[in-house]
Design an enzyme around this catalytic site. Structure first.
Site, PDB file in Angstrom:
ATOM      1  N   PHE A 122       4.634  -1.897   3.877  1.00  0.00           N
ATOM      2  CA  PHE A 122       3.805  -2.473   2.810  1.00  0.00           C
ATOM      3  C   PHE A 122       4.079  -1.700   1.529  1.00  0.00           C
ATOM      4  O   PHE A 122       3.934  -0.483   1.490  1.00  0.00           O
ATOM      5  CB  PHE A 122       2.307  -2.407   3.141  1.00  0.00           C
ATOM      6  N   ASP A 207       8.134   5.728  -0.471  1.00  0.00           N
ATOM      7  CA  ASP A 207       6.827   5.256  -0.913  1.00  0.00           C
ATOM      8  C   ASP A 207       5.768   6.160  -0.286  1.00  0.00           C
ATOM      9  O   ASP A 207       5.493   6.079   0.905  1.00  0.00           O
ATOM     10  CB  ASP A 207       6.663   3.800  -0.461  1.00  0.00           C
ATOM     11  N   LYS A 236      -2.807   6.023  -5.338  1.00  0.00           N
ATOM     12  CA  LYS A 236      -4.056   6.268  -4.624  1.00  0.00           C
ATOM     13  C   LYS A 236      -4.731   7.607  -4.919  1.00  0.00           C
ATOM     14  O   LYS A 236      -5.585   7.706  -5.769  1.00  0.00           O
ATOM     15  CB  LYS A 236      -3.827   6.088  -3.123  1.00  0.00           C
TER      16      LYS A 236
END
Length: 386
Positions: A122, A207, A236
């Site tokens: 993702f 990532d 985040k």
């Protein structure tokens, strides 16, 4: 009828306040929050030092533009460079934007187009990051995807070697697949990535949107391995709730991202950068990270111990304070029952419970979480014991 687009399957919980590992809803019910805002609140809710830094900056100014010099941006970029072993940072507003920047930079720097990513990955919901995501459900209904993305099986050396060729700009991966079910890379697989990328001239993009900044007990998850990427993306946890993302890259890539090549109106704005500076001062600390490592191993061991005889539990796995409990049935009923019992966790796919507690959670809170989770799994799941 709500005026909001129904893009989220919302819980029947409306927060009123939160502090540390705890959230209180509008009805006064308290929850032990092991979601951390989906891996955002690594320092817990309303961390005092982050709050202080943001308040101090708000008294000065909120926004100018990236046309101005910004020493706080410079300091934060240097801290990220030092922590990652890379040299330059670009600030944006989210993980998807950080991954967009990485994809653009990889294509521009190599002059190639193909990006190899992995099934169950993702990377975001913009057109480029949606195309990079190895989950068909994310792409359904949006028409033709951005071209030249190829998906292979995670931790499969053979498929990877066959996919990477002279047209490949980059291999893009998560060190721990978060949304994909808490699957951790192995060293042999990473060795293959290094080899095929070196031979083809492709870049390595890691990532670290969910794994970065202490979540796994290291500043970055790739640091658990003998592995050095060319580009790293984070978001985040960087702002502990304030919107900010960053792409970090090797020094030689700077020549390909000069004035006019990329930009962001709000990226690296003073408020979010103030939060990021405070976050980095707390997390990039050896004692803090050692504590995360210790607590992560403790949580994993306690869950394995408590759930080892539960036939419905297929596996408990993870790295640091990023834990997955794979069930042999749907996980939703467990999640909902835990909410009734005052505990918040996540799922990853249909049958995996995902735990992302604040890195500041204490042993008493971890013990309480293990007690609640194991008790609910025993009483809620339907697989019959042999």
């Amino acid at each position: 009828m709500s005026a909001l687009f129904p893009t989220y399957q919302r819980w029947e919980i409306e927060p009123e306040s939160a502090k540390g590992s705890w959230l209180t809803d509008k009805n006064g019910k308290k929850y032990l929050d092991f979601t951390s805002g989906i891996g955002v609140l690594n320092l817990g809710h309303c961390h005092d030092l982050v709050k202080q830094a943001v308040q101090e900056q708000m008294e000065k100014f909120w926004h100018t533009s990236n046309m101005f010099q910004n020493s706080s941006q410079e300091n934060t970029a240097q801290a990220l460079a030092d922590a990652s072993g890379l040299q330059h940072a670009f600030f944006c507003n989210s993980g998807a934007e950080a991954n967009e920047a990485a994809i653009k930079l990889a294509r521009k720097a190599t002059g190639k187009s193909k990006i190899v990513t992995f099934n169950k990955s993702f990377h975001g919901r913009t057109f480029a990051t949606m195309a990079a995501t190895g989950q068909e459900k994310v792409r359904v209904g949006f028409g033709p995807m951005l071209e030249a993305f190829e998906y292979v099986t995670y931790n499969d050396n053979k498929e990877l070697a066959e996919a990477v060729d002279e047209n490949t700009a980059a291999v893009m991966l998560e060190m721990v697949q978060g949304e994909g079910g808490i699957h951790v890379a192995n060293q042999e697989f990473l060795n293959t990535i290094k080899e095929v990328c070196t031979n083809s001239g492709a870049l390595i993009i890691v990532d670290e949107i969910q794994t970065g900044l202490g979540r796994t007990g290291k500043p970055f998850a790739f640091q658990h391995f003998d592995f050095q990427p060319d580009i790293v993306t984070i978001a985040k946890a960087l702002g502990n709730g304030l919107p900010i993302g960053a792409m970090i890259g090797k020094g030689e890539l700077a020549a390909h991202f000069g004035p006019g090549s990329h930009g962001s109106t709000f990226g690296g704005n003073p408020i979010s950068i103030a939060a990021a500076e405070a976050v980095l001062k707390q997390i990039l600390n050896e004692a803090f990270l050692a504590d995360v490592t210790e607590k992560g191993q403790y949580l994993l061991n306690q869950l394995k111990k408590e759930l080892q005889n539960e036939d419905t539990v297929k596996e408990v796995r993870g790295l640091g304070l990023m834990i997955g409990i794979e069930l042999k049935e749907e996980a939703q009923s467990v999640l909902e029952t835990l909410q009734e019992k005052g505990m918040l966790i996540l799922t990853a796919g249909s049958n995996i419970l995902r735990l992302l507690p604040p890195l500041t959670a204490d042993i008493q809170e971890i013990d309480l979480a293990v007690e609640k989770i194991s008790k609910v799994i025993r009483t809620t799941t339907t697989v019959t014991k042999s």
